[in-house]
Design a protein around this motif. Structure first.
Motif, PDB file in Angstrom:
ATOM      1  N   VAL A  95      32.648   5.547  46.663  1.00  0.00           N
ATOM      2  CA  VAL A  95      31.459   4.675  46.723  1.00  0.00           C
ATOM      3  C   VAL A  95      30.620   4.974  47.977  1.00  0.00           C
ATOM      4  N   ARG A  96      30.619   6.238  48.383  1.00  0.00           N
ATOM      5  CA  ARG A  96      29.779   6.563  49.552  1.00  0.00           C
ATOM      6  C   ARG A  96      28.312   6.298  49.218  1.00  0.00           C
ATOM      7  N   LYS A 103      40.922   5.358  53.673  1.00  0.00           N
ATOM      8  CA  LYS A 103      40.014   4.950  52.587  1.00  0.00           C
ATOM      9  C   LYS A 103      38.798   5.888  52.511  1.00  0.00           C
ATOM     10  N   CYS A 104      38.332   6.375  53.649  1.00  0.00           N
ATOM     11  CA  CYS A 104      37.129   7.221  53.650  1.00  0.00           C
ATOM     12  C   CYS A 104      37.391   8.573  52.995  1.00  0.00           C
ATOM     13  N   CYS A 106      37.137   8.044  49.205  1.00  0.00           N
ATOM     14  CA  CYS A 106      36.064   7.115  48.824  1.00  0.00           C
ATOM     15  C   CYS A 106      35.200   7.612  47.669  1.00  0.00           C
ATOM     16  N   LYS A 121      28.267  -1.148  53.293  1.00  0.00           N
ATOM     17  CA  LYS A 121      28.751   0.156  52.847  1.00  0.00           C
ATOM     18  C   LYS A 121      29.349  -0.054  51.445  1.00  0.00           C
ATOM     19  N   GLY A 122      29.560   1.025  50.717  1.00  0.00           N
ATOM     20  CA  GLY A 122      30.125   0.895  49.371  1.00  0.00           C
ATOM     21  C   GLY A 122      31.436   0.131  49.357  1.00  0.00           C
ATOM     22  N   CYS A 123      32.304   0.396  50.356  1.00  0.00           N
ATOM     23  CA  CYS A 123      33.615  -0.282  50.358  1.00  0.00           C
ATOM     24  C   CYS A 123      33.449  -1.776  50.622  1.00  0.00           C
ATOM     25  N   CYS A 163      27.001   6.168  53.073  1.00  0.00           N
ATOM     26  CA  CYS A 163      27.945   6.256  54.189  1.00  0.00           C
ATOM     27  C   CYS A 163      28.705   7.582  54.119  1.00  0.00           C
ATOM     28  N   ARG A 164      28.906   8.192  55.262  1.00  0.00           N
ATOM     29  CA  ARG A 164      29.662   9.448  55.311  1.00  0.00           C
ATOM     30  C   ARG A 164      30.992   9.273  56.016  1.00  0.00           C
ATOM     31  N   GLY A 165      31.417   8.024  56.101  1.00  0.00           N
ATOM     32  CA  GLY A 165      32.705   7.731  56.728  1.00  0.00           C
ATOM     33  C   GLY A 165      32.512   7.041  58.064  1.00  0.00           C
ATOM     34  N   VAL A 166      33.538   6.319  58.453  1.00  0.00           N
ATOM     35  CA  VAL A 166      33.514   5.606  59.736  1.00  0.00           C
ATOM     36  C   VAL A 166      34.789   5.953  60.502  1.00  0.00           C
TER      37      VAL A 166
HETATM   38  S1  SF4 Z   1      33.207   6.526  53.424  1.00  0.00           S
HETATM   39 FE1  SF4 Z   1      34.626   5.001  54.258  1.00  0.00          FE
HETATM   40  S2  SF4 Z   1      33.376   3.456  55.280  1.00  0.00           S
HETATM   41 FE2  SF4 Z   1      32.030   4.703  54.013  1.00  0.00          FE
HETATM   42  S3  SF4 Z   1      31.839   3.565  52.093  1.00  0.00           S
HETATM   43 FE3  SF4 Z   1      33.510   4.998  51.829  1.00  0.00          FE
HETATM   44  S4  SF4 Z   1      35.384   3.931  52.447  1.00  0.00           S
HETATM   45 FE4  SF4 Z   1      33.624   2.760  53.206  1.00  0.00          FE
END
Ligand code: SF4
Ligand code: SF4
Ligand code: SF4
Length: 297
Positions: free
Chosen positions: A135-136, A129-130, A133, A79-81, A107-110
């Protein structure tokens, strides 16, 4: 997305471009996602990606996992993070950019912890963090899978972690000391925070040095304070807010609060955010004659 991911992984293994794909799969009962290491093209069907793929797999690129390094050039589902951690590892000479194939996943979040999953991703079960974010859409990758995201993060970081930082900043020094001592007192020195962090990669951690012994090894408030402060300092300007340390801590010490506070300080002092440019070194390891502190001149 999963089909695209599996196709890419198969292609990489079949061509011999990589020897192992580090990714996510289901546990045996399909109740949790777990890291998997795919070495055969026929096993690429085991790869998955969804909102429960929480782990930051970049830790498997470090020298903590010599057995995985021994398999040969890896591809990693990131994922971007997670890619932010890989960028720091590259900038610190721990990973060569050509030494790893990054399969970036949009990524749309976890979910913050997999136990919270009840069939849908609601904002309140996502980590801070999501919500912040940027860097999705993976910012560094050899291939990207998934439909692009049009999410725009807020201008100022928001959420529980940042509210807490403001609350602690507003405390009197004695109150702030008591706040942290109360949290650090609960530390059991399990070192899960260190083990899960891809940026804690020293061959021999300072906690394990006993000639001289720098940190008391028993879970005593004095040694606990030393351990947590040393770790925070060693991560200053490097931590990416992946959140794995706090997620792994069995006694819920708010490690994101301390790590993010340090990131804000570094951001303000050096105009630097970790994990965006693998060509740039974190400020704490850089000597610059134009540093604003006199002692460096
Ligand atoms: S949305 Fe959340 S899990 Fe997905 S890349 Fe961004 S920080 Fe990471
Ligand atoms: S959030 Fe924790 S695990 Fe992630 S990079 Fe920072 S210190 Fe390491
Ligand atoms: S994971 Fe938590 S309890 Fe374990 S060493 Fe780290 S701070 Fe202490």
């Amino acid at each position: 997305m999963e089909n695209e991911l599996r196709r890419k992984a198969r292609e990489l293994l079949e061509s011999g471009e990589v020897k192992v794909v580090i990714g996510y799969g289901w546990n045996r009962r399909r109740t949790f996602t777990t890291p998997i290491f795919v070495t055969r093209p026929d096993d690429t069907d085991r790869l998955i990606f969804n909102e429960r793929c929480v782990n930051n797999l970049s830790v498997y690129l470090t020298r903590k996992y010599r057995d995985i390094q021994a398999l040969g050039r890896p591809a990693i589902v990131a994922k971007g993070c997670d890619i932010r951690n890989i960028a720091v590892l590259i900038s610190e000479g721990q990973v060569e950019r050509e030494g790893v194939y990054i399969i970036g996943v949009v990524c749309r979040g976890v979910v913050y912890r997999q136990e919270l999953w009840k069939g849908e991703l609601r904002p309140e079960i996502m980590p801070v963090k999501c919500h912040n974010c940027d860097v999705r859409n993976p910012h560094i990758a050899d291939a990207v899978v998934g439909e692009p995201s049009d999410f725009t993060p807020p201008e100022e970081p928001a959420g529980m972690v940042f509210d807490k930082i403001r609350e602690v900043d507003a405390m009197e020094p004695a109150q702030r000391w008591a706040f942290w001592m109360e949290h650090f007192r609960r530390c059991i020195k399990c070192y899960a925070c260190r083990q899960v962090c891809s940026l804690c990669y020293c061959e021999r951690c300072i906690t394990e040095k006993n000639m001289p012994q720098w940190i008391e090894t028993s879970a005593h408030p004095r040694g606990n304070l030393a351990w947590n402060l040393i770790r925070a300092m060693h991560l200053t300007g490097r931590c990416t807010f992946c959140g794995e340390c706090e997620r792994a801590c069995p006694v819920n010490i708010p490690l994101n609060v301390i790590n993010q506070k340090m990131s804000l300080v570094v951001g303000e002092a050096f105009d630097y955010r970790s994990g965006y440019d693998p060509g740039e070194h974190p400020p704490m390891i850089v000597f610059r004659p134009d540093d604003r502190e006199d002692f460096i001149k």
